[in-house]
Design an enzyme around this catalytic site. Structure first.
Site, PDB file in Angstrom:
ATOM      1  N   GLY A  11      -5.608  28.103 -74.603  1.00  0.00           N
ATOM      2  CA  GLY A  11      -6.145  27.026 -73.784  1.00  0.00           C
ATOM      3  C   GLY A  11      -5.544  25.661 -74.042  1.00  0.00           C
ATOM      4  O   GLY A  11      -5.749  24.728 -73.259  1.00  0.00           O
ATOM      5  N   VAL A  12      -4.807  25.498 -75.143  1.00  0.00           N
ATOM      6  CA  VAL A  12      -4.147  24.217 -75.422  1.00  0.00           C
ATOM      7  C   VAL A  12      -3.068  23.984 -74.378  1.00  0.00           C
ATOM      8  O   VAL A  12      -2.347  24.899 -73.985  1.00  0.00           O
ATOM      9  CB  VAL A  12      -3.543  24.209 -76.843  1.00  0.00           C
ATOM     10  CG1 VAL A  12      -2.613  23.022 -77.043  1.00  0.00           C
ATOM     11  CG2 VAL A  12      -4.652  24.194 -77.889  1.00  0.00           C
ATOM     12  N   GLY A  18       9.838  18.558 -73.956  1.00  0.00           N
ATOM     13  CA  GLY A  18       9.631  17.803 -75.185  1.00  0.00           C
ATOM     14  C   GLY A  18      10.957  17.344 -75.746  1.00  0.00           C
ATOM     15  O   GLY A  18      12.024  17.819 -75.328  1.00  0.00           O
ATOM     16  N   LEU A  19      10.909  16.437 -76.693  1.00  0.00           N
ATOM     17  CA  LEU A  19      12.117  15.985 -77.374  1.00  0.00           C
ATOM     18  C   LEU A  19      12.310  16.788 -78.647  1.00  0.00           C
ATOM     19  O   LEU A  19      11.414  16.846 -79.488  1.00  0.00           O
ATOM     20  CB  LEU A  19      12.023  14.498 -77.737  1.00  0.00           C
ATOM     21  CG  LEU A  19      13.224  13.961 -78.534  1.00  0.00           C
ATOM     22  CD1 LEU A  19      14.439  13.796 -77.614  1.00  0.00           C
ATOM     23  CD2 LEU A  19      12.896  12.655 -79.236  1.00  0.00           C
ATOM     24  N   ASP A  45       9.209  17.886 -80.968  1.00  0.00           N
ATOM     25  CA  ASP A  45       9.415  19.102 -81.751  1.00  0.00           C
ATOM     26  C   ASP A  45      10.300  18.796 -82.950  1.00  0.00           C
ATOM     27  O   ASP A  45      11.436  18.353 -82.804  1.00  0.00           O
ATOM     28  CB  ASP A  45      10.082  20.177 -80.885  1.00  0.00           C
ATOM     29  CG  ASP A  45      10.472  21.394 -81.707  1.00  0.00           C
ATOM     30  OD1 ASP A  45       9.569  22.147 -82.106  1.00  0.00           O
ATOM     31  OD2 ASP A  45      11.684  21.575 -81.967  1.00  0.00           O
ATOM     32  N   TYR A  50      14.324  20.197 -90.946  1.00  0.00           N
ATOM     33  CA  TYR A  50      15.155  19.151 -90.342  1.00  0.00           C
ATOM     34  C   TYR A  50      15.228  17.905 -91.227  1.00  0.00           C
ATOM     35  O   TYR A  50      16.120  17.081 -91.060  1.00  0.00           O
ATOM     36  CB  TYR A  50      14.615  18.732 -88.976  1.00  0.00           C
ATOM     37  CG  TYR A  50      14.589  19.796 -87.913  1.00  0.00           C
ATOM     38  CD1 TYR A  50      15.197  21.039 -88.093  1.00  0.00           C
ATOM     39  CD2 TYR A  50      13.940  19.553 -86.703  1.00  0.00           C
ATOM     40  CE1 TYR A  50      15.141  22.003 -87.104  1.00  0.00           C
ATOM     41  CE2 TYR A  50      13.895  20.510 -85.707  1.00  0.00           C
ATOM     42  CZ  TYR A  50      14.489  21.736 -85.908  1.00  0.00           C
ATOM     43  OH  TYR A  50      14.439  22.686 -84.925  1.00  0.00           O
ATOM     44  N   LYS A  75       7.612  23.135 -87.888  1.00  0.00           N
ATOM     45  CA  LYS A  75       7.872  24.512 -88.304  1.00  0.00           C
ATOM     46  C   LYS A  75       7.893  24.641 -89.824  1.00  0.00           C
ATOM     47  O   LYS A  75       8.370  23.746 -90.519  1.00  0.00           O
ATOM     48  CB  LYS A  75       9.223  24.979 -87.751  1.00  0.00           C
ATOM     49  CG  LYS A  75       9.412  24.736 -86.259  1.00  0.00           C
ATOM     50  CD  LYS A  75      10.814  25.113 -85.820  1.00  0.00           C
ATOM     51  CE  LYS A  75      11.105  24.583 -84.426  1.00  0.00           C
ATOM     52  NZ  LYS A  75      11.283  23.113 -84.400  1.00  0.00           N
ATOM     53  N   HIS A 108       9.502  29.257 -88.668  1.00  0.00           N
ATOM     54  CA  HIS A 108      10.828  28.894 -88.169  1.00  0.00           C
ATOM     55  C   HIS A 108      11.739  30.101 -87.937  1.00  0.00           C
ATOM     56  O   HIS A 108      12.609  30.073 -87.070  1.00  0.00           O
ATOM     57  CB  HIS A 108      11.490  27.938 -89.164  1.00  0.00           C
ATOM     58  CG  HIS A 108      12.494  27.026 -88.558  1.00  0.00           C
ATOM     59  ND1 HIS A 108      12.678  25.727 -88.975  1.00  0.00           N
ATOM     60  CD2 HIS A 108      13.390  27.213 -87.570  1.00  0.00           C
ATOM     61  CE1 HIS A 108      13.632  25.160 -88.265  1.00  0.00           C
ATOM     62  NE2 HIS A 108      14.090  26.041 -87.414  1.00  0.00           N
TER      63      HIS A 108
END
Length: 295
Positions: A11-12, A18-19, A45, A50, A75, A108
Site C-alpha cells: 500500500g505504500v 527517483g534520483l 535512492d 555508495y 540498501k 543490495h
C-alpha cells in the site's frame, strides 16, 4: 508538477521516478539531491555501499521539502548480512541519513554463495518492517531462483526488486517473475548509462533508433528511455550530478510513446548485462566494511 505514483504491494506509494546517486561523489551528492527535490523529484535512492547516505540526508534537509514528502530508499551491503548485523545496518543508515524511519530498505545483492546470510538479513528487514522502522522492504539484483528461495523461507513478499534494466538489457523473464509475485520491478541504469547500443562503441544516447523516436516528440534519447520504462509500469531511478540533466530526466510526463514506439524499443534488447553477474557477488571479492554513522 505532481509525480505519478506506483502503489507497492503493502500500500505504500512510490514516485514513478527517483534520483539515483550510485557513484556520485559525496561532495557532489548534497547539491544533486537538493537540485532534484527542487526540480520535483520526491524519491531518492542511495545505498550503504555508495558512501553518500549522509550527504543524501543533508541534501533533503537543505531542499526545504518536508521529510514526509520524500521517499528515501537505501540498501544493506553484503558485509552487513545476517540477522543482528542487518539490524545494526539499519541503525548505521538511519544515523547517516539523519532520519528515524527509512521508507524503503532493501538488500543490495542476493549473495548466492552465502544465501543463509541473505535469508537472515531479510528476516531482519521483516522485523524492522513489523516495528515500523521501515515502511517497505525489498531486494536488488535477485534473479528468479533467488526470489523463489527467499519466498520459501520468509513471510513478507518484497515490495521491489531493483535490477539492471534498460533497452539493451531487459530481463523479461525476471520482470515476469517479479510480476507473478506482486513485486514491483525497479530499474537501475534505466538509460543504459553503463552500456553502448548494440555492438557500437557509441553511447546509448546516440542510438539512431532512439534518436528517431525522440525527434518525433521533441525530446532526448534519455527522456525516451525513461518514458519507455514508466509507460511499461516500472519505477526508474536515473542518476546525474548536473542540475540541468537532473531536471531534463524529470521532464518525461508531457508526452506518450505510441505502441509501435514501445515495441521498437523492446526490440533493442541484446540480453547482455552491463553490470556484475549476480552469481559472482561474494564476500571475498565484493565484501567491504560499512562505516558506523559519524565515522
Amino acid at each position: 508538477m505532481t509525480v505519478p505514483l506506483l502503489t507497492l504491494n503493502n500500500g505504500v506509494q512510490l514516485p514513478t521516478i527517483g534520483l539515483g546517486v550510485f557513484q556520485t561523489p559525496p561532495d557532489e551528492t548534497t547539491d544533486a539531491v537538493e537540485a532534484a527535490l527542487r526540480a520535483g523529484y520526491r524519491h531518492i535512492d542511495t545505498a550503504a555501499a555508495y558512501g553518500n547516505e549522509q550527504q543524501v540526508g543533508e541534501g533533503i534537509r537543505r531542499s526545504g521539502v518536508p521529510r514526509d514528502e520524500v521517499l528515501i530508499e537505501t540498501k544493506v551491503w553484503i558485509s552487513d548480512y545476517g540477522y543482528d548485523a542487518t539490524l545494526h545496518a539499519f541503525e548505521k543508515s538511519a544515523g547517516k541519513l539523519g532520519v528515524d524511519t527509512i521508507d524503503l530498505f532493501i538488500l543490495h545483492q542476493a549473495l548466492p554463495s552465502r544465501f543463509d546470510l541473505t535469508i537472515e538479513a531479510y528476516k531482519a528487514l521483516e522485523t524492522l518492517f513489523a516495528e515500523g522502522k521501515v515502511r517497505a522492504i525489498g531486494v536488488s539484483n535477485f534473479m528468479p531462483e533467488h526470489l523463489e528461495k527467499l519466498l520459501a523461507e520468509t513471510t513478507v513478499v518484497p515490495a521491489v526488486n531493483q535490477i539492471e534494466l534498460h533497452p539493451y538489457f531487459q530481463q523479461k523473464e525476471l520482470q515476469a517473475a517479479n510480476a507473478a509475485h506482486g513485486i514491483l520491478t525497479q530499474a537501475w541504469s534505466p538509460i543504459g548509462g553503463i552500456t553502448h547500443y548494440r555492438d557500437s562503441d557509441k553511447s546509448a544516447l546516440e542510438d539512431p533508433a532512439l534518436l528517431a523516436i525522440a525527434e518525433t516528440h521533441g525530446k532526448s534519447a534519455a527522456q525516451v528511455m525513461l518514458r519507455w520504462g514508466i509507460q511499461e509500469g516500472r519505477s526508474v531511478i536515473p542518476k546525474s550530478t548536473k542540475a540541468t540533466r537532473i531536471a531534463e530526466n524529470f521532464d518525461v510526463f508531457d508526452f506518450e510513446l505510441t505502441p509501435d514506439q514501445l515495441a521498437a524499443i523492446d526490440d533493442l534488447d541484446t540480453g547482455t548485462r552491463g553490470g556484475p553477474e549476480p552469481e559472482f557477488i561474494t564476500l571475498d571479492n565484493f565484501g567491504k566494511p560499512i562505516p558506523e554513522a559519524g565515522e
